[in-house]
Design a protein around this motif. Structure first.
Motif, PDB file in Angstrom:
ATOM      1  N   VAL A 104      19.264   2.961   9.014  1.00 34.66           N
ATOM      2  CA  VAL A 104      17.976   3.259   8.399  1.00 34.66           C
ATOM      3  C   VAL A 104      17.018   3.760   9.466  1.00 34.66           C
ATOM      4  N   SER A 105      16.228   4.781   9.120  1.00 31.94           N
ATOM      5  CA  SER A 105      15.176   5.245  10.028  1.00 31.94           C
ATOM      6  C   SER A 105      13.964   5.708   9.233  1.00 31.94           C
ATOM      7  N   ILE A 106      12.817   5.587   9.861  1.00 37.35           N
ATOM      8  CA  ILE A 106      11.557   6.051   9.284  1.00 37.35           C
ATOM      9  C   ILE A 106      10.840   6.862  10.348  1.00 37.35           C
ATOM     10  N   GLU A 107      10.443   8.071   9.982  1.00 37.40           N
ATOM     11  CA  GLU A 107       9.673   8.937  10.865  1.00 37.40           C
ATOM     12  C   GLU A 107       8.273   9.084  10.288  1.00 37.40           C
ATOM     13  N   SER A 163       7.202  -2.382   8.813  1.00 34.62           N
ATOM     14  CA  SER A 163       7.324  -3.369   7.730  1.00 34.62           C
ATOM     15  C   SER A 163       8.225  -2.859   6.612  1.00 34.62           C
ATOM     16  N   VAL A 164       8.051  -1.596   6.239  1.00 36.21           N
ATOM     17  CA  VAL A 164       8.883  -0.997   5.189  1.00 36.21           C
ATOM     18  C   VAL A 164      10.333  -0.905   5.662  1.00 36.21           C
ATOM     19  N   LEU A 165      10.539  -0.579   6.925  1.00 38.11           N
ATOM     20  CA  LEU A 165      11.889  -0.527   7.476  1.00 38.11           C
ATOM     21  C   LEU A 165      12.573  -1.882   7.353  1.00 38.11           C
ATOM     22  N   GLU A 166      11.885  -2.943   7.729  1.00 37.54           N
ATOM     23  CA  GLU A 166      12.462  -4.285   7.645  1.00 37.54           C
ATOM     24  C   GLU A 166      12.725  -4.696   6.196  1.00 37.54           C
ATOM     25  N   LEU A 167      11.783  -4.373   5.308  1.00 39.48           N
ATOM     26  CA  LEU A 167      11.946  -4.727   3.901  1.00 39.48           C
ATOM     27  C   LEU A 167      13.121  -3.989   3.271  1.00 39.48           C
ATOM     28  N   THR A 168      13.174  -2.687   3.438  1.00 36.63           N
ATOM     29  CA  THR A 168      14.251  -1.909   2.820  1.00 36.63           C
ATOM     30  C   THR A 168      15.614  -2.282   3.397  1.00 36.63           C
ATOM     31  N   THR A 169      15.664  -2.561   4.689  1.00 39.76           N
ATOM     32  CA  THR A 169      16.926  -2.968   5.312  1.00 39.76           C
ATOM     33  C   THR A 169      17.399  -4.299   4.746  1.00 39.76           C
ATOM     34  N   ARG A 170      16.487  -5.221   4.573  1.00 40.72           N
ATOM     35  CA  ARG A 170      16.837  -6.531   4.012  1.00 40.72           C
ATOM     36  C   ARG A 170      17.317  -6.396   2.564  1.00 40.72           C
ATOM     37  N   ILE A 171      16.628  -5.558   1.786  1.00 36.43           N
ATOM     38  CA  ILE A 171      17.038  -5.320   0.402  1.00 36.43           C
ATOM     39  C   ILE A 171      18.448  -4.733   0.364  1.00 36.43           C
ATOM     40  N   GLY A 172      18.695  -3.733   1.188  1.00 38.31           N
ATOM     41  CA  GLY A 172      20.021  -3.122   1.246  1.00 38.31           C
ATOM     42  C   GLY A 172      21.096  -4.108   1.650  1.00 38.31           C
ATOM     43  N   ILE A 218      13.866   4.304  -3.269  1.00 37.64           N
ATOM     44  CA  ILE A 218      12.807   4.064  -4.249  1.00 37.64           C
ATOM     45  C   ILE A 218      11.740   3.144  -3.674  1.00 37.64           C
ATOM     46  N   VAL A 219      12.159   2.089  -2.989  1.00 35.12           N
ATOM     47  CA  VAL A 219      11.199   1.157  -2.389  1.00 35.12           C
ATOM     48  C   VAL A 219      10.355   1.861  -1.314  1.00 35.12           C
ATOM     49  N   ALA A 220      11.009   2.641  -0.463  1.00 34.42           N
ATOM     50  CA  ALA A 220      10.274   3.363   0.583  1.00 34.42           C
ATOM     51  C   ALA A 220       9.285   4.347  -0.033  1.00 34.42           C
ATOM     52  N   LYS A 221       9.700   5.035  -1.065  1.00 34.14           N
ATOM     53  CA  LYS A 221       8.803   5.987  -1.746  1.00 34.14           C
ATOM     54  C   LYS A 221       7.617   5.265  -2.371  1.00 34.14           C
ATOM     55  N   ALA A 222       7.866   4.092  -2.943  1.00 38.28           N
ATOM     56  CA  ALA A 222       6.798   3.307  -3.564  1.00 38.28           C
ATOM     57  C   ALA A 222       5.735   2.903  -2.537  1.00 38.28           C
ATOM     58  N   TYR A 223       6.152   2.723  -1.291  1.00 37.96           N
ATOM     59  CA  TYR A 223       5.213   2.390  -0.221  1.00 37.96           C
ATOM     60  C   TYR A 223       4.599   3.631   0.412  1.00 37.96           C
ATOM     61  N   GLY A 224       4.963   4.808  -0.071  1.00 41.78           N
ATOM     62  CA  GLY A 224       4.373   6.041   0.425  1.00 41.78           C
ATOM     63  C   GLY A 224       4.975   6.562   1.709  1.00 41.78           C
ATOM     64  N   VAL A 225       6.174   6.121   2.044  1.00 43.21           N
ATOM     65  CA  VAL A 225       6.850   6.578   3.255  1.00 43.21           C
ATOM     66  C   VAL A 225       7.612   7.858   2.934  1.00 43.21           C
ATOM     67  N   SER A 226       7.264   8.940   3.601  1.00 40.87           N
ATOM     68  CA  SER A 226       7.906  10.226   3.301  1.00 40.87           C
ATOM     69  C   SER A 226       9.093  10.517   4.210  1.00 40.87           C
ATOM     70  N   GLY A 227       9.100  10.010   5.428  1.00 44.62           N
ATOM     71  CA  GLY A 227      10.167  10.291   6.384  1.00 44.62           C
ATOM     72  C   GLY A 227      11.215   9.210   6.433  1.00 44.62           C
ATOM     73  N   PHE A 228      11.695   8.778   5.265  1.00 42.12           N
ATOM     74  CA  PHE A 228      12.671   7.694   5.186  1.00 42.12           C
ATOM     75  C   PHE A 228      14.076   8.275   5.091  1.00 42.12           C
TER      76      PHE A 228
END
Length: 72
Positions: free
Chosen positions: A55-58, A6-15, A34-44
């Motif tokens: 974009v990738s998220i681990e 979900s965060v991947l899709e959101l951040t990609t759309r924002i970008g 900043i958006v990924a960090k706000a959602y607590g994603v560390s491997g962005f």
């Protein structure tokens, strides 16, 4: 759908929206981080070009996305 995807899709759309509307490459990358960090994603990870996003998220799993941006 997992939070990572979900965060991947959101951040990609924002970008994508920022790039299509003339946002600076640095600003697009920074906003996505900043958006990924706000959602607590560390491997962005994000790489922004004038005509595309990578974009990738681990987290529990690996999620990747590529988006080509066309002006006009």
């Amino acid at each position: 759908m997992t939070q990572g995807k979900s965060v991947l899709e959101l951040t990609t759309r924002i970008g994508e929206v920022l790039l299509k509307n003339g946002g600076e490459i640095f600003r697009v990358q920074q906003t996505m981080q900043i958006v990924a960090k706000a959602y607590g994603v560390s491997g962005f990870h994000v790489y922004v070009l004038a005509n595309g996003l990578f974009v990738s998220i681990e987290e529990d799993a690996m999620y990747r996305c590529h988006r080509s941006i066309w002006a006009g």
